[in-house]
Design a protein around this motif. Structure first.
Motif, PDB file in Angstrom:
ATOM      1  N   GLY A  51       0.813  -1.210   0.000  1.00  0.00           N
ATOM      2  CA  GLY A  51       0.000   0.000   0.000  1.00  0.00           C
ATOM      3  C   GLY A  51       0.843   1.255   0.000  1.00  0.00           C
ATOM      4  O   GLY A  51       2.081   1.203   0.002  1.00  0.00           O
ATOM      5  N   ASP A  52       0.183   2.404   0.004  1.00  0.00           N
ATOM      6  CA  ASP A  52       0.906   3.677  -0.102  1.00  0.00           C
ATOM      7  C   ASP A  52       0.490   4.690   0.951  1.00  0.00           C
ATOM      8  O   ASP A  52       0.821   5.877   0.837  1.00  0.00           O
ATOM      9  CB  ASP A  52       0.681   4.277  -1.495  1.00  0.00           C
ATOM     10  CG  ASP A  52      -0.800   4.526  -1.797  1.00  0.00           C
ATOM     11  OD1 ASP A  52      -1.648   4.285  -0.912  1.00  0.00           O
ATOM     12  OD2 ASP A  52      -1.108   4.956  -2.922  1.00  0.00           O
ATOM     13  N   TYR A  53      -0.216   4.273   1.993  1.00  0.00           N
ATOM     14  CA  TYR A  53      -0.650   5.236   2.997  1.00  0.00           C
ATOM     15  C   TYR A  53       0.539   5.736   3.823  1.00  0.00           C
ATOM     16  O   TYR A  53       1.460   4.980   4.141  1.00  0.00           O
ATOM     17  CB  TYR A  53      -1.672   4.604   3.945  1.00  0.00           C
ATOM     18  CG  TYR A  53      -2.156   5.590   4.999  1.00  0.00           C
ATOM     19  CD1 TYR A  53      -3.155   6.495   4.704  1.00  0.00           C
ATOM     20  CD2 TYR A  53      -1.558   5.642   6.248  1.00  0.00           C
ATOM     21  CE1 TYR A  53      -3.579   7.420   5.654  1.00  0.00           C
ATOM     22  CE2 TYR A  53      -1.976   6.557   7.195  1.00  0.00           C
ATOM     23  CZ  TYR A  53      -2.985   7.451   6.894  1.00  0.00           C
ATOM     24  OH  TYR A  53      -3.387   8.366   7.827  1.00  0.00           O
ATOM     25  N   GLY A  54       0.491   7.004   4.179  1.00  0.00           N
ATOM     26  CA  GLY A  54       1.509   7.548   5.066  1.00  0.00           C
ATOM     27  C   GLY A  54       2.001   8.906   4.621  1.00  0.00           C
ATOM     28  O   GLY A  54       1.566   9.472   3.613  1.00  0.00           O
ATOM     29  N   SER A  90      -1.814  -0.837   3.295  1.00  0.00           N
ATOM     30  CA  SER A  90      -2.395   0.342   3.938  1.00  0.00           C
ATOM     31  C   SER A  90      -2.613   1.411   2.874  1.00  0.00           C
ATOM     32  O   SER A  90      -1.724   1.701   2.073  1.00  0.00           O
ATOM     33  CB  SER A  90      -1.464   0.866   5.027  1.00  0.00           C
ATOM     34  OG  SER A  90      -0.175   1.133   4.498  1.00  0.00           O
ATOM     35  N   TYR A  91      -3.804   2.008   2.881  1.00  0.00           N
ATOM     36  CA  TYR A  91      -4.187   2.977   1.864  1.00  0.00           C
ATOM     37  C   TYR A  91      -4.899   4.155   2.521  1.00  0.00           C
ATOM     38  O   TYR A  91      -5.299   4.083   3.686  1.00  0.00           O
ATOM     39  CB  TYR A  91      -5.113   2.333   0.823  1.00  0.00           C
ATOM     40  CG  TYR A  91      -4.552   1.060   0.226  1.00  0.00           C
ATOM     41  CD1 TYR A  91      -3.694   1.103  -0.870  1.00  0.00           C
ATOM     42  CD2 TYR A  91      -4.869  -0.188   0.772  1.00  0.00           C
ATOM     43  CE1 TYR A  91      -3.160  -0.068  -1.411  1.00  0.00           C
ATOM     44  CE2 TYR A  91      -4.340  -1.360   0.234  1.00  0.00           C
ATOM     45  CZ  TYR A  91      -3.491  -1.293  -0.852  1.00  0.00           C
ATOM     46  OH  TYR A  91      -2.970  -2.442  -1.386  1.00  0.00           O
ATOM     47  N   GLY A  92      -5.071   5.206   1.759  1.00  0.00           N
ATOM     48  CA  GLY A  92      -5.838   6.352   2.226  1.00  0.00           C
ATOM     49  C   GLY A  92      -7.089   6.483   1.379  1.00  0.00           C
ATOM     50  O   GLY A  92      -7.044   6.329   0.144  1.00  0.00           O
ATOM     51  N   LEU A  93      -8.230   6.751   2.012  1.00  0.00           N
ATOM     52  CA  LEU A  93      -9.477   6.900   1.265  1.00  0.00           C
ATOM     53  C   LEU A  93      -9.362   8.098   0.333  1.00  0.00           C
ATOM     54  O   LEU A  93      -9.000   9.188   0.755  1.00  0.00           O
ATOM     55  CB  LEU A  93     -10.647   7.090   2.235  1.00  0.00           C
ATOM     56  CG  LEU A  93     -12.043   6.960   1.592  1.00  0.00           C
ATOM     57  CD1 LEU A  93     -12.344   5.490   1.327  1.00  0.00           C
ATOM     58  CD2 LEU A  93     -13.115   7.547   2.505  1.00  0.00           C
ATOM     59  N   TYR A  94      -9.653   7.885  -0.967  1.00  0.00           N
ATOM     60  CA  TYR A  94      -9.533   8.976  -1.933  1.00  0.00           C
ATOM     61  C   TYR A  94     -10.602  10.045  -1.696  1.00  0.00           C
ATOM     62  O   TYR A  94     -10.313  11.224  -1.572  1.00  0.00           O
ATOM     63  CB  TYR A  94      -9.690   8.452  -3.362  1.00  0.00           C
ATOM     64  CG  TYR A  94      -8.628   7.476  -3.806  1.00  0.00           C
ATOM     65  CD1 TYR A  94      -7.404   7.370  -3.137  1.00  0.00           C
ATOM     66  CD2 TYR A  94      -8.832   6.655  -4.902  1.00  0.00           C
ATOM     67  CE1 TYR A  94      -6.428   6.477  -3.558  1.00  0.00           C
ATOM     68  CE2 TYR A  94      -7.864   5.760  -5.333  1.00  0.00           C
ATOM     69  CZ  TYR A  94      -6.676   5.668  -4.661  1.00  0.00           C
ATOM     70  OH  TYR A  94      -5.717   4.785  -5.080  1.00  0.00           O
ATOM     71  N   TYR A  95     -11.840   9.587  -1.688  1.00  0.00           N
ATOM     72  CA  TYR A  95     -12.990  10.486  -1.556  1.00  0.00           C
ATOM     73  C   TYR A  95     -14.217   9.615  -1.317  1.00  0.00           C
ATOM     74  O   TYR A  95     -14.107   8.377  -1.223  1.00  0.00           O
ATOM     75  CB  TYR A  95     -13.174  11.332  -2.827  1.00  0.00           C
ATOM     76  CG  TYR A  95     -13.370  10.512  -4.088  1.00  0.00           C
ATOM     77  CD1 TYR A  95     -14.638  10.057  -4.488  1.00  0.00           C
ATOM     78  CD2 TYR A  95     -12.282  10.175  -4.887  1.00  0.00           C
ATOM     79  CE1 TYR A  95     -14.813   9.299  -5.625  1.00  0.00           C
ATOM     80  CE2 TYR A  95     -12.440   9.405  -6.033  1.00  0.00           C
ATOM     81  CZ  TYR A  95     -13.712   8.982  -6.409  1.00  0.00           C
ATOM     82  OH  TYR A  95     -13.886   8.230  -7.541  1.00  0.00           O
ATOM     83  N   LYS A  96     -15.375  10.216  -1.199  1.00  0.00           N
ATOM     84  CA  LYS A  96     -16.619   9.440  -1.111  1.00  0.00           C
ATOM     85  C   LYS A  96     -17.645  10.093  -2.037  1.00  0.00           C
ATOM     86  O   LYS A  96     -17.647  11.312  -2.228  1.00  0.00           O
ATOM     87  CB  LYS A  96     -17.121   9.363   0.322  1.00  0.00           C
ATOM     88  CG  LYS A  96     -17.404  10.696   0.996  1.00  0.00           C
ATOM     89  CD  LYS A  96     -17.859  10.480   2.434  1.00  0.00           C
ATOM     90  CE  LYS A  96     -18.228  11.801   3.121  1.00  0.00           C
ATOM     91  NZ  LYS A  96     -18.708  11.579   4.507  1.00  0.00           N
ATOM     92  N   ASN A 111      -8.041   2.341  -3.321  1.00  0.00           N
ATOM     93  CA  ASN A 111      -6.874   1.760  -4.002  1.00  0.00           C
ATOM     94  C   ASN A 111      -7.207   1.579  -5.472  1.00  0.00           C
ATOM     95  O   ASN A 111      -7.723   0.543  -5.883  1.00  0.00           O
ATOM     96  CB  ASN A 111      -6.491   0.425  -3.374  1.00  0.00           C
ATOM     97  CG  ASN A 111      -5.317  -0.233  -4.090  1.00  0.00           C
ATOM     98  OD1 ASN A 111      -4.569   0.424  -4.799  1.00  0.00           O
ATOM     99  ND2 ASN A 111      -5.151  -1.536  -3.906  1.00  0.00           N
ATOM    100  N   GLY A 112      -6.919   2.618  -6.275  1.00  0.00           N
ATOM    101  CA  GLY A 112      -7.282   2.547  -7.682  1.00  0.00           C
ATOM    102  C   GLY A 112      -8.783   2.430  -7.823  1.00  0.00           C
ATOM    103  O   GLY A 112      -9.547   3.261  -7.336  1.00  0.00           O
ATOM    104  N   GLY A 113      -9.237   1.357  -8.487  1.00  0.00           N
ATOM    105  CA  GLY A 113     -10.669   1.139  -8.649  1.00  0.00           C
ATOM    106  C   GLY A 113     -11.275   0.282  -7.561  1.00  0.00           C
ATOM    107  O   GLY A 113     -12.419  -0.164  -7.670  1.00  0.00           O
ATOM    108  N   VAL A 114     -10.515   0.033  -6.490  1.00  0.00           N
ATOM    109  CA  VAL A 114     -10.998  -0.790  -5.382  1.00  0.00           C
ATOM    110  C   VAL A 114     -11.514   0.118  -4.273  1.00  0.00           C
ATOM    111  O   VAL A 114     -10.840   1.085  -3.893  1.00  0.00           O
ATOM    112  CB  VAL A 114      -9.878  -1.696  -4.838  1.00  0.00           C
ATOM    113  CG1 VAL A 114     -10.343  -2.455  -3.600  1.00  0.00           C
ATOM    114  CG2 VAL A 114      -9.427  -2.670  -5.918  1.00  0.00           C
ATOM    115  N   ALA A 142     -12.338  11.684   3.542  1.00  0.00           N
ATOM    116  CA  ALA A 142     -11.201  11.448   2.642  1.00  0.00           C
ATOM    117  C   ALA A 142      -9.897  11.504   3.439  1.00  0.00           C
ATOM    118  O   ALA A 142      -9.745  12.310   4.348  1.00  0.00           O
ATOM    119  CB  ALA A 142     -11.186  12.482   1.527  1.00  0.00           C
ATOM    120  N   GLY A 143      -8.974  10.619   3.099  1.00  0.00           N
ATOM    121  CA  GLY A 143      -7.689  10.574   3.788  1.00  0.00           C
ATOM    122  C   GLY A 143      -7.633   9.562   4.907  1.00  0.00           C
ATOM    123  O   GLY A 143      -6.550   9.256   5.416  1.00  0.00           O
TER     124      GLY A 143
END
Length: 617
Positions: free
Chosen positions: A299-302, A385-391, A413-416, A457-458
């Motif tokens: 993942g890319d969170y952080g 680990s990822y960060g929520l893009y948006y809702k 995570n991309g389209g997930v 988000a985030g």
């Protein structure tokens, strides 16, 4: 005097004034007449004092000075050297130029000459042998190139913490600027100067920059301003301080005497900060909801420093020479700098348990089952680990071969992402193994709505596997799946498959009631058992028929290979009677029935032959 006394005071004053003016005018005109044939006050001709002298007097003076003339050449270092006028054939040249210069001057302006110098330069007053001059000059000690020392420019000193940067003065050399030297020497000779001080006449190759050079002074000021900078980076409770000691290693003086700040060094420093304090992409330690510590990898969170932007921002800050406390430019931020970077607000996604927990400010807001990506088709939901893009509300999810409208869409995570899945009747368990999504986390409608209403988000999303946390539903489904596969593996049912059917029945009976509910091919097992019962009954009936028929079969076999005679008729009839009494199933077992019919047919033939013999008699 008597006449003057008879005048009034006013008249007397006018007379006296007139007399004074007359005297002044007479003096003025007398000097004007004098300077019509003499040079004005404060006049020099090629350096020769000519004030109040006639042309002839000047020529005599020049001729006298030429006789025995010598010029002393005074170097910056070493002894003086002399050059004799006779050595270069020095001689006077009077061609009327002085007369022309005399005529040019205004004799009536003699008063003005008292207040400013008049320097007259003529070219034909003195002459010399230029080749001899060149030869003599080349023989001078001062022209020995092997002994010349180049001048050194003033430079900026090395950095010292207390003094900063200072200007190191230039070093004057002894390298002759030949062009300037010849020009100054010729001028000195023409002006009959007694000496030529090389340094004063600029005959040396001078340093380009001196301690007085504005460019160098400005450069030192600018460099000292750079090293006055103090940048304190804050990373939560930790700090990194960048000061002049380090900055001094990044700056230098460019060829244009401008401060040169190394882009490479600044970028390296920012890269080092990123290496130390970036947390994006690093494994996270999570105290899971299952009582164990989980390491979430991928993942890319952080936290992630925008190195390009921060490099430019740092360069600008250094140039200002100020003390500041700041955060770096971030390409991506996280929730916390202390402890875990995701803080106490995050979504915990256990793919093994197919269970989701959402914590907000340390409090559990939501716990729900879900269905993740289809493992069998290679669409597994990725861990990490990822960060929520948006809702987003009311989104249609599109992919290859599908377009699915959902009410709540939360990608991470991309389209997930998380979304409701009202087409599913059940969640959790092991549906994901064969009947999962294209990778998304499918949630019950109410759970998706609650997550949507509370998440921003985030927010960190931590996705992991944790063997041993399989749900009871999942365990039941896995157990049931083994039975389903066993049932599907029975194939065609024969008596030889009887034990296999019994084993599957025992497997099924060993399931919990919940697991039995997931055996969707139970009817196939029941059909197999019914077929086994049918085959067993058929086998028993067949055995009974075989036993019933065996006596007849044996009796018929007694006829096999024997010659049939009329004496055997009763025996054959008895066998026929026994055969006719058999059941249909038993008759089918008499595979030697043709021997009986052949014997009966032979008896009939013999009886006909006997009847014919009787008729003959």
């Amino acid at each position: 005097m008597k006449t003057l006394k008879n005048l009034s005071k006013k008249q007397q004053g006018l007379v006296i004034a007139g007399i004074i003016l007359f005297v002044i005018l007479a003096v003025y005109l007398g000097f004007a007449a004098f300077f019509s044939s003499h040079f004005l006050f404060r006049t020099t001709i090629n350096g020769v004092e000519a004030s109040g002298k006639s042309v002839k007097a000047v020529e005599d003076l020049i001729t006298k000075e030429i006789d025995g003339y010598q010029i002393a050449i005074e170097p910056r270092e070493g002894e003086k050297e002399k050059l004799e006028g006779a050595e270069i054939d020095l001689k006077p040249v009077f061609d009327g130029t002085l007369q022309k210069e005399l005529k040019k001057q205004n004799g009536f302006a003699w008063i003005a000459s008292l207040f400013h110098n008049s320097k007259i330069e003529v070219k034909t007053m003195v002459d010399y042998n230029k080749k001899e001059l060149e030869r003599k000059v080349n023989d001078l000690e001062v022209m020995d190139k092997s002994k010349m020392r180049k001048a050194e420019d003033a430079i900026i000193s090395e950095y010292k913490e207390k003094e900063g940067y200072q200007i190191i003065p230039e070093e004057e050399g002894t390298q002759i600027n030949e062009e300037k030297f010849y020009t100054a020497l010729e001028k000195g000779i023409l002006n009959l100067q007694p000496s030529l001080v090389l340094a004063e006449e600029g005959c040396y190759v001078e340093p380009k920059y001196t301690k007085e050079s504005k460019e160098l002074i400005q450069l030192a000021e600018n460099m000292n301003q750079y090293v006055k900078s103090s940048i304190t980076y804050e990373f939560g409770e930790e700090q990194e301080v960048l000061d002049g000691k380090t900055i001094s290693q990044w700056i230098s003086a460019g060829k244009d005497q401008k401060v040169k700040l190394s882009q490479e060094k600044v970028a390296e420093y920012v890269a080092a900060l990123a290496k130390e304090y970036n947390t994006a992409g690093r494994s996270k330690s999570l105290a899971s909801s299952y009582g164990t510590i989980v390491t979430v990898s991928g993942g890319d969170y952080g936290w992630k420093i925008d190195q390009e932007k921060e490099t430019e921002a740092l360069k600008e800050q250094i140039a200002k020479g100020e003390a500041v406390t700041k955060e770096p430019e971030y390409a991506q931020r996280a929730n916390s700098r202390g402890g875990n970077d995701y803080g106490d607000t995050y979504v915990e996604v256990n793919l093994t348990a197919q269970r989701l927990h959402y914590y907000k400010n340390g409090s559990l807001i939501l716990e729900t089952d879900f269905v993740s990506g289809n493992d069998a088709k290679g669409w597994s939901t990725p861990t990490g680990s990822y960060g929520l893009y948006y809702k987003e509300r009311d989104k249609t999810l599109r992919g290859e071969g599908y377009a699915t409208p959902v009410s709540f869409w939360m990608p991470f995570n991309g389209g997930v992402g998380f979304h409701d899945a009202n087409w599913r009747r059940d969640f959790g368990g092991n549906y994901y193994k064969k009947g999962g999504s294209h990778g998304c986390v499918n949630m019950p409608y109410s759970a998706a709505q609650k997550l949507y209403d509370n998440i921003e988000a985030g927010c960190a999303v931590l996705v992991y596997h944790l063997p041993g946390t399989e749900s009871e539903k999942g365990k039941a489904q896995d157990a049931a799946e083994a039975v389903v596969q066993a049932i599907n593996g029975l194939g065609d049912i024969t008596l030889e498959r009887r034990e296999a059917v019994w084993n599957v029945r025992n497997q099924y009976n060993g399931l919990s009631d919940t697991a039995k509910g997931y055996v969707n091919n139970y009817n196939v097992l029941e059909a197999a058992e019914a077929r086994i019962s049918q085959l067993e009954a058929e086998a028993a009936a067949d055995q009974q028929a075989q036993a019933e028929a065996q006596g007849v079969i044996d009796a018929i076999n007694q006829l096999s290979g024997k010659e049939i005679t009329l004496d055997m008729k009763k025996t054959i009839e008895k066998i026929r009677a026994k055969y006719d009494q058999l059941s249909e199933a038993a008759r089918s077992k008499v595979t030697n029935y043709n021997i009986l019919t052949d014997a009966e047919n032979r008896i009939k033939e013999l009886e006909k032959e006997a009847e014919k013999e009787k008729e003959k008699k």
